[in-house]
Design a protein around this motif. Structure first.
Motif, PDB file in Angstrom:
ATOM      1  N   VAL A 104      -9.222 -10.263   3.167  1.00  0.00           N
ATOM      2  CA  VAL A 104      -9.611  -8.867   3.333  1.00  0.00           C
ATOM      3  C   VAL A 104      -8.583  -8.161   4.208  1.00  0.00           C
ATOM      4  O   VAL A 104      -8.192  -8.667   5.269  1.00  0.00           O
ATOM      5  CB  VAL A 104     -11.022  -8.756   3.931  1.00  0.00           C
ATOM      6  CG1 VAL A 104     -11.417  -7.283   4.087  1.00  0.00           C
ATOM      7  CG2 VAL A 104     -12.030  -9.471   3.047  1.00  0.00           C
ATOM      8  N   LEU A 120      -6.560  -7.591  -6.802  1.00  0.00           N
ATOM      9  CA  LEU A 120      -7.677  -6.880  -6.176  1.00  0.00           C
ATOM     10  C   LEU A 120      -9.006  -7.364  -6.748  1.00  0.00           C
ATOM     11  O   LEU A 120      -9.196  -7.411  -7.967  1.00  0.00           O
ATOM     12  CB  LEU A 120      -7.522  -5.374  -6.403  1.00  0.00           C
ATOM     13  CG  LEU A 120      -8.593  -4.481  -5.770  1.00  0.00           C
ATOM     14  CD1 LEU A 120      -8.489  -4.527  -4.250  1.00  0.00           C
ATOM     15  CD2 LEU A 120      -8.439  -3.035  -6.265  1.00  0.00           C
ATOM     16  N   THR A 157      -8.561   2.460   3.572  1.00  0.00           N
ATOM     17  CA  THR A 157      -9.027   1.599   2.484  1.00  0.00           C
ATOM     18  C   THR A 157      -9.266   0.178   2.983  1.00  0.00           C
ATOM     19  O   THR A 157      -8.479  -0.361   3.768  1.00  0.00           O
ATOM     20  CB  THR A 157      -7.993   1.563   1.347  1.00  0.00           C
ATOM     21  OG1 THR A 157      -7.738   2.894   0.909  1.00  0.00           O
ATOM     22  CG2 THR A 157      -8.500   0.740   0.176  1.00  0.00           C
ATOM     23  N   VAL A 158     -10.360  -0.418   2.501  1.00  0.00           N
ATOM     24  CA  VAL A 158     -10.615  -1.845   2.692  1.00  0.00           C
ATOM     25  C   VAL A 158     -10.411  -2.518   1.345  1.00  0.00           C
ATOM     26  O   VAL A 158     -11.029  -2.129   0.346  1.00  0.00           O
ATOM     27  CB  VAL A 158     -12.046  -2.115   3.192  1.00  0.00           C
ATOM     28  CG1 VAL A 158     -12.251  -3.618   3.403  1.00  0.00           C
ATOM     29  CG2 VAL A 158     -12.330  -1.353   4.454  1.00  0.00           C
ATOM     30  N   GLU A 159      -9.536  -3.522   1.307  1.00  0.00           N
ATOM     31  CA  GLU A 159      -9.278  -4.248   0.072  1.00  0.00           C
ATOM     32  C   GLU A 159      -9.643  -5.719   0.242  1.00  0.00           C
ATOM     33  O   GLU A 159      -9.267  -6.349   1.231  1.00  0.00           O
ATOM     34  CB  GLU A 159      -7.807  -4.137  -0.330  1.00  0.00           C
ATOM     35  CG  GLU A 159      -7.386  -2.759  -0.797  1.00  0.00           C
ATOM     36  CD  GLU A 159      -5.984  -2.738  -1.348  1.00  0.00           C
ATOM     37  OE1 GLU A 159      -5.673  -1.823  -2.140  1.00  0.00           O
ATOM     38  OE2 GLU A 159      -5.189  -3.645  -1.003  1.00  0.00           O
ATOM     39  N   GLY A 204     -18.340  -4.826  -2.308  1.00  0.00           N
ATOM     40  CA  GLY A 204     -17.876  -3.715  -1.486  1.00  0.00           C
ATOM     41  C   GLY A 204     -18.843  -2.550  -1.397  1.00  0.00           C
ATOM     42  O   GLY A 204     -18.489  -1.484  -0.880  1.00  0.00           O
ATOM     43  N   TRP A 214     -12.145  -6.116  -5.045  1.00  0.00           N
ATOM     44  CA  TRP A 214     -12.831  -4.835  -4.881  1.00  0.00           C
ATOM     45  C   TRP A 214     -12.189  -4.078  -3.730  1.00  0.00           C
ATOM     46  O   TRP A 214     -11.442  -4.651  -2.936  1.00  0.00           O
ATOM     47  CB  TRP A 214     -14.343  -4.999  -4.664  1.00  0.00           C
ATOM     48  CG  TRP A 214     -14.770  -5.891  -3.512  1.00  0.00           C
ATOM     49  CD1 TRP A 214     -15.238  -7.161  -3.594  1.00  0.00           C
ATOM     50  CD2 TRP A 214     -14.779  -5.553  -2.108  1.00  0.00           C
ATOM     51  NE1 TRP A 214     -15.521  -7.677  -2.350  1.00  0.00           N
ATOM     52  CE2 TRP A 214     -15.267  -6.690  -1.411  1.00  0.00           C
ATOM     53  CE3 TRP A 214     -14.425  -4.435  -1.366  1.00  0.00           C
ATOM     54  CZ2 TRP A 214     -15.400  -6.723  -0.019  1.00  0.00           C
ATOM     55  CZ3 TRP A 214     -14.560  -4.467   0.020  1.00  0.00           C
ATOM     56  CH2 TRP A 214     -15.040  -5.600   0.681  1.00  0.00           C
ATOM     57  N   ASN A 215     -12.475  -2.767  -3.646  1.00  0.00           N
ATOM     58  CA  ASN A 215     -11.998  -1.969  -2.520  1.00  0.00           C
ATOM     59  C   ASN A 215     -13.049  -0.929  -2.163  1.00  0.00           C
ATOM     60  O   ASN A 215     -13.974  -0.649  -2.934  1.00  0.00           O
ATOM     61  CB  ASN A 215     -10.640  -1.344  -2.796  1.00  0.00           C
ATOM     62  CG  ASN A 215     -10.680  -0.352  -3.936  1.00  0.00           C
ATOM     63  OD1 ASN A 215     -11.723  -0.092  -4.523  1.00  0.00           O
ATOM     64  ND2 ASN A 215      -9.542   0.206  -4.275  1.00  0.00           N
ATOM     65  N   GLN A 216     -12.891  -0.352  -0.984  1.00  0.00           N
ATOM     66  CA  GLN A 216     -13.803   0.685  -0.491  1.00  0.00           C
ATOM     67  C   GLN A 216     -13.008   1.606   0.428  1.00  0.00           C
ATOM     68  O   GLN A 216     -12.084   1.166   1.117  1.00  0.00           O
ATOM     69  CB  GLN A 216     -14.986   0.062   0.254  1.00  0.00           C
ATOM     70  CG  GLN A 216     -16.069   1.015   0.683  1.00  0.00           C
ATOM     71  CD  GLN A 216     -16.653   1.802  -0.480  1.00  0.00           C
ATOM     72  OE1 GLN A 216     -16.266   2.959  -0.696  1.00  0.00           O
ATOM     73  NE2 GLN A 216     -17.545   1.166  -1.239  1.00  0.00           N
ATOM     74  N   SER A 217     -13.379   2.895   0.441  1.00  0.00           N
ATOM     75  CA  SER A 217     -12.666   3.891   1.246  1.00  0.00           C
ATOM     76  C   SER A 217     -13.487   4.280   2.464  1.00  0.00           C
ATOM     77  O   SER A 217     -14.723   4.195   2.464  1.00  0.00           O
ATOM     78  CB  SER A 217     -12.363   5.140   0.404  1.00  0.00           C
ATOM     79  OG  SER A 217     -11.544   4.817  -0.691  1.00  0.00           O
ATOM     80  N   TRP A 251      -6.575  -1.117   5.735  1.00  0.00           N
ATOM     81  CA  TRP A 251      -5.355  -0.323   5.745  1.00  0.00           C
ATOM     82  C   TRP A 251      -5.533   0.935   6.587  1.00  0.00           C
ATOM     83  O   TRP A 251      -6.635   1.451   6.731  1.00  0.00           O
ATOM     84  CB  TRP A 251      -4.962   0.072   4.329  1.00  0.00           C
ATOM     85  CG  TRP A 251      -4.586  -1.073   3.428  1.00  0.00           C
ATOM     86  CD1 TRP A 251      -5.384  -1.685   2.524  1.00  0.00           C
ATOM     87  CD2 TRP A 251      -3.319  -1.730   3.356  1.00  0.00           C
ATOM     88  NE1 TRP A 251      -4.715  -2.689   1.870  1.00  0.00           N
ATOM     89  CE2 TRP A 251      -3.431  -2.730   2.365  1.00  0.00           C
ATOM     90  CE3 TRP A 251      -2.099  -1.576   4.010  1.00  0.00           C
ATOM     91  CZ2 TRP A 251      -2.368  -3.574   2.018  1.00  0.00           C
ATOM     92  CZ3 TRP A 251      -1.049  -2.419   3.663  1.00  0.00           C
ATOM     93  CH2 TRP A 251      -1.183  -3.395   2.692  1.00  0.00           C
ATOM     94  N   SER A 265       0.863  -1.178   0.000  1.00  0.00           N
ATOM     95  CA  SER A 265       0.000   0.000   0.000  1.00  0.00           C
ATOM     96  C   SER A 265       0.901   1.229   0.000  1.00  0.00           C
ATOM     97  O   SER A 265       1.542   1.547   1.001  1.00  0.00           O
ATOM     98  CB  SER A 265      -0.916   0.009   1.220  1.00  0.00           C
ATOM     99  OG  SER A 265      -1.665   1.199   1.265  1.00  0.00           O
TER     100      SER A 265
END
Length: 582
Positions: A133, A151, A140-142, A191, A153-156, A136, A104
């Protein structure tokens, strides 16, 4: 004269031969005892763990437990770094070969959210493959493909200084994320955010998932409840910081609150939301862990165990310094890291009442500071420390049949010493017989039998009481009093009788011994109970200051035959304590 001389010679020869045989038997017995003592049979020893390989992950800490699954070891680095170094997630084969890693580039310090491996599944919000999963510290969730680290999906989420630092949790087809300033629920398939609730600032504050919603603490000491629609309310207000996922026990929600120079363990009643202070302890709490009715906590002063049934009771404490993760192996062993410059890992052993009986040190070639718990499978143990060293240990061939990877407790020499003493008595008895001292021989034999019976009596008594208790556990007590509330029927009841006057507590559940049941009733009714521990067990000395000539107890009308800490009780027993005056 010749006949008498011949007869005397035969007698002397016979006695000499008999003495020789006795000496030989005595020597054989003593050698057998010494061999048994010198080579005791034990479970897996520390020497059975062999260092298979090690890897230096570079700058940064390993501050969370690795994950072993699918013939792969997953681990993350975190903490401070220099130059272009950044925290990473690694995947290694069981032979120590790196399969992939993910960096990251934008994350910040304090990357200490544990990795979570989620099996594939389908739910109302969609289907998802197996996911690794990562939360960070940049918010961020990855969700990664565990096979190759790509990757999915990801989400902030919100960032203030840092983002996600606490433990994530699975809720059916959703992932629940403790964000920097609240709680977020997202769909595992893609996500998508279900809801994102703003609470207060938190750090290392994981989330507890229940049927009625979610519980999460913050840096101000507030324990929040968020229902499944995303509506939040303050559940309890405690001074300090809650830096771990709350634990749901039979006695309520347990939290270990951090203060500047100390800490406090609370249980919050679910029905009236009242916090009960269980114990005050040292600074910098570890992340508490629960197995069945037992909870283990840690800090810079103690490793502590609690039994939580209708109430939470402190069972024991062991002086140490542990500030990170605690992990259970089986029901009676806890691994933890000793977070000191000369630190190491240790394993605490618990008895049937949840008390710590001993703690065994496990050293590695890289002892020092550490907060990450070790990870286990059937034959392997993986651990990492603050120096960023990941180590894989495997069990020796002679120990592969052990179902759980544990190290041995210190060997108890008492049985071998007792056997040696008994053999010495038997040798003296045999020698006395050879000298025609029959009276002395019989005395020694009787003494030996008496000592043997005394040594066996506690085990025989316990086994007998357990058998009787199991046979009568489902029967309704004949000691039922019609003035008692009907709600007490089928529960555990304790009666205290002093000079004909009785006090009664009922409706108790789940207590396994007479002493545990007594102490639970005392806590419920605010009785003061003083106990004394002896070699024969633990005995009640006084209740509410009354000592008399002693206390005796009865189970369902029958006088008990052993100490209260060894006496099993059924789920519908009536335990009566009577003060004896002479």
């Amino acid at each position: 004269m010749a006949k008498r001389s011949a007869h005397s010679s035969v007698q002397q020869f016979s006695r000499s031969r008999s003495d020789c045989m006795i000496r030989r038997m005595a020597i054989i017995c003593m050698l057998f005892t010494l061999c048994a003592a010198a080579f005791p049979v034990q479970a897996t020893s520390e020497d059975s763990w062999q260092l298979d390989w090690e890897v230096d992950l570079g700058e940064g800490y390993i501050s969370t437990k690795p994950v072993i699954a699918n013939e792969t070891v997953f681990v993350r680095s975190s903490g401070f770094w220099t130059g272009d170094e950044r925290p990473q997630v690694f995947a290694f084969s069981l032979e120590g070969e790196q399969r992939w890693n993910r960096t990251s580039a934008t994350t910040v310090q304090h990357d200490m959210s544990p990795l979570i491996l989620i099996t594939n599944g389908t739910g109302p919000c969609g289907s998802w493959p197996e996911l690794l999963v990562v939360g960070w510290a940049d918010g961020t969730v990855e969700a990664l493909n565990p096979e190759n680290g790509t990757l999915v999906w990801n989400q902030s989420s919100y960032v203030q200084g840092w983002g996600i630092t606490g433990a994530l949790a699975v809720d059916g087809d959703h992932l629940v994320v403790p964000t920097r300033n609240g709680l977020m629920r997202i769909c595992l398939s893609d996500g998508t955010i279900d809801f994102d609730v703003e609470l207060d600032l938190g750090w290392r504050n994981g989330v507890l998932v229940t049927d009625g919603g979610f519980y999460i603490g913050d840096e101000a000491g507030t324990l929040w409840h968020v229902n499944r629609e995303g509506n939040a309310s303050s559940f309890a207000s405690l001074e300090g910081s809650i830096r771990h996922p709350p634990l749901l026990t039979n006695a309520g929600i347990l939290v270990h609150v951090q203060h500047p120079t100390s800490s406090a363990i609370y249980a919050i009643n679910l029905s009236n939301e009242t916090p009960i202070l269980l114990h005050e302890s040292g600074p910098s709490p570890a992340i508490p862990s629960m197995k069945g009715d037992y909870v283990v906590t840690g800090d810079s002063s103690f490793l502590s165990t609690f039994e939580c049934q209708q109430h939470c009771t402190l069972r024991s404490q062991y002086s140490t310094t542990t500030n990170g993760e605690l992990v259970w192996v089986e029901m009676n062993r806890i691994w933890y890291s000793v977070n000191l410059p000369t630190g190491h890992w240790s394993m605490a052993s618990l008895n049937q009442t949840g008390a710590i009986t001993n703690s065994t040190k496990f050293s590695t070639p890289h002892d020092g500071y550490g907060t990450a718990a070790p990870a286990f499978d059937e034959q392997r143990m993986v651990m990492g420390n603050d120096a960023g060293i990941l180590m894989m240990f495997t069990l020796g061939q002679e120990s592969l049949l052990d179902s759980e990877p544990v190290i041995s407790e210190p060997y108890d020499w008492t049985p071998a010493f007792g056997a040696f003493i008994l053999i010495c008595f038997l040798f003296v008895g045999a020698y006395s017989t050879s000298l025609q001292r029959i009276d002395w021989a019989w005395k020694i034999v009787v003494l030996t039998m008496l000592i043997s019976m005394l040594l066996l009596m506690p085990d025989l008594s316990s086994s007998w009481s357990q058998t009787v208790s199991e046979q009568t556990a489902s029967e309704k007590s004949d000691q039922w009093n019609n003035t008692w509330p009907e709600a007490w029927a089928g529960t555990q009841i304790v009666v205290i009788e002093i000079d004909g006057e009785q006090e009664t507590v009922g409706g108790l559940l789940g207590h396994e011994t007479a002493l545990d049941l007594t102490l639970a009733a005392a806590q419920e009714a605010s009785w003061e109970v003083e106990v004394e521990s002896t070699e024969l067990g633990t005995f009640v000395v006084s209740i509410n200051g009354e000592e008399g000539s002693g206390w005796e107890y009865f189970l369902d009308g029958e006088r008990a035959g052993q100490s209260s800490d060894l006496q099993p009780v059924s789920e519908s027993t009536v335990l009566e304590w009577r003060l004896v005056r002479r």
